[in-house]
Enzyme design. Structure first.
Site, short mmCIF file in Angstrom:
data_model
loop_
_atom_site.label_atom_id
_atom_site.label_comp_id
_atom_site.label_asym_id
_atom_site.label_seq_id
_atom_site.Cartn_x
_atom_site.Cartn_y
_atom_site.Cartn_z
N GLY A 19 44.12 -37.54 3.23
CA GLY A 19 44.09 -36.07 3.15
C GLY A 19 42.96 -35.40 3.90
CG ASN A 21 44.67 -33.89 9.68
OD1 ASN A 21 44.16 -33.22 10.57
ND2 ASN A 21 44.97 -35.18 9.83
CG MET A 97 52.39 -41.99 5.83
SD MET A 97 52.58 -41.61 7.60
CE MET A 97 50.89 -41.63 8.16
CB ILE A 99 61.94 -40.19 7.08
CG1 ILE A 99 61.10 -41.03 8.04
CG2 ILE A 99 63.04 -39.43 7.80
CD1 ILE A 99 61.84 -42.14 8.72
CG ASN A 114 54.39 -34.17 11.30
OD1 ASN A 114 53.70 -34.50 10.32
ND2 ASN A 114 54.78 -35.04 12.21
CG HIS A 116 52.61 -38.18 15.95
ND1 HIS A 116 53.07 -39.12 15.03
CD2 HIS A 116 52.49 -38.83 17.13
CE1 HIS A 116 53.21 -40.28 15.65
NE2 HIS A 116 52.87 -40.13 16.92
CB VAL A 151 60.98 -39.28 12.89
CG1 VAL A 151 59.52 -39.59 12.58
CG2 VAL A 151 61.81 -39.40 11.62
CB ALA A 180 41.13 -33.79 18.52
CD GLU A 181 45.11 -36.45 13.63
OE1 GLU A 181 45.74 -36.13 12.61
OE2 GLU A 181 44.94 -37.64 13.96
C1 GAR Z 1 46.52 -38.54 10.67
O1 GAR Z 1 45.93 -39.19 11.76
C2 GAR Z 1 47.90 -38.03 11.05
O2 GAR Z 1 47.98 -37.58 12.37
C3 GAR Z 1 48.71 -39.28 10.86
O3 GAR Z 1 48.23 -39.86 9.68
C4 GAR Z 1 46.84 -39.53 9.55
C5 GAR Z 1 46.64 -38.91 8.19
O4 GAR Z 1 45.27 -38.74 7.94
N1 GAR Z 1 50.10 -38.99 10.77
C6 GAR Z 1 51.04 -39.77 11.28
O5 GAR Z 1 50.82 -40.82 11.83
C7 GAR Z 1 52.44 -39.25 11.07
N2 GAR Z 1 53.35 -39.77 12.05
P1 GAR Z 1 44.79 -37.80 6.76
O6 GAR Z 1 45.56 -38.23 5.51
O7 GAR Z 1 43.32 -38.10 6.64
O8 GAR Z 1 45.08 -36.38 7.14
#
Ligand code: GAR
Length: 220
Positions: A19, A21, A97, A99, A114, A116, A151, A180-181
């Site tokens: 979590g 993000n 995670m 679908i 979303n 990625h 997806v 960056a996210e």
């Molecule tokens: C993040 O890097 C996100 O981009 C990735 O999972 C991580 C979650 O981190 N998502 C995917 O790979 C989806 N295809 P977080 O729980 O710390 O936000």
């Protein structure tokens, strides 16, 4: 969907784990000038760290364990109910995670965001950083996009690029992309909440200011 200064856009966050993000969205929403706020957090995994982050922020944190349902439709039915109860306008799925079925996605057209950890359409799916390193690309990054039934596809709202170093491991690259996210996701949600993103012919048109996306793409 357009921005109303009287009412901030209400986000329902679907998560499965750490979590971080989600935390970036919670932190962005602490600024009263930010046009969106996390209204409810739903995890399909009991005990996910993101649930504790929600509780620490005083937000409703709900576990809907997919293992307790016989069908995806029943699982999503419970998610839909919680989202409606909390009057959610926009769903964010950072690190979710599972679908989602076509019928769920089609109930929320242009309203599921979303993130990625690659520059889509390159490297969809899982083990993303392993795929990136195996391909030998020199630039990677992250993508925020609207969800569609397929997806890791759907109209792209924003992307941020980071360098890939020869010495990178999947972990070191993931950490660089994750930084960056944490900037890209709140920016893209803000653009949506301010009514600056529209969808036309499967692409977005984004009314971004010059430089708005550049500040966090440290390609040097
Ligand atoms: C993040 O890097 C996100 O981009 C990735 O999972 C991580 C979650 O981190 N998502 C995917 O790979 C989806 N295809 P977080 O729980 O710390 O936000």
């Amino acid at each position: 969907m357009s921005f109303s200064p009287e009412r901030r856009m209400r986000i329902g966050a679907l998560i499965s784990g750490r979590g971080s993000n989600l935390q970036a969205l919670i932190d962005a929403g602490r600024d009263p000038a930010y046009p969106a706020e996390v209204a409810v957090v739903i995890s399909n995994r009991p005990g996910a760290k993101g649930l504790a982050r929600a509780e620490d922020a005083g937000l409703p944190a709900v576990t809907i364990d997919h293992k307790e349902f016989e069908t995806r439709e029943a699982f999503e039915g419970d998610i839909q109910k919680v989202l409606e109860d909390h009057k959610v306008d926009l769903i964010a799925t950072p690190g979710f995670m599972r679908i989602l079925t076509n019928s769920f996605v089609e109930k929320w057209p242009g309203r599921i965001v979303n993130i990625h950890p690659s520059l889509l359409p390159s490297f969809p799916g899982v083990k993303v950083h392993e795929q990136v390193l195996a391909a030998g690309v020199k630039v990677s990054g992250c993508t925020v996009h609207f969800a569609v039934p397929e997806v890791d596809a759907g109209p792209i709202i924003g992307q941020a690029a980071v360098p890939v170093h020869d010495s990178d491991t999947p972990e070191s690259l993931a950490a660089r992309v994750l930084k960056a996210e944490h900037k890209l996701l709140p920016l893209c949600v803000r653009l949506i909440a301010e009514g600056r993103v529209s969808i036309e012919n499967g692409r977005t048109l984004v009314d971004a200011h010059p430089g708005e996306f550049e500040v966090f793409s440290p390609l040097l």
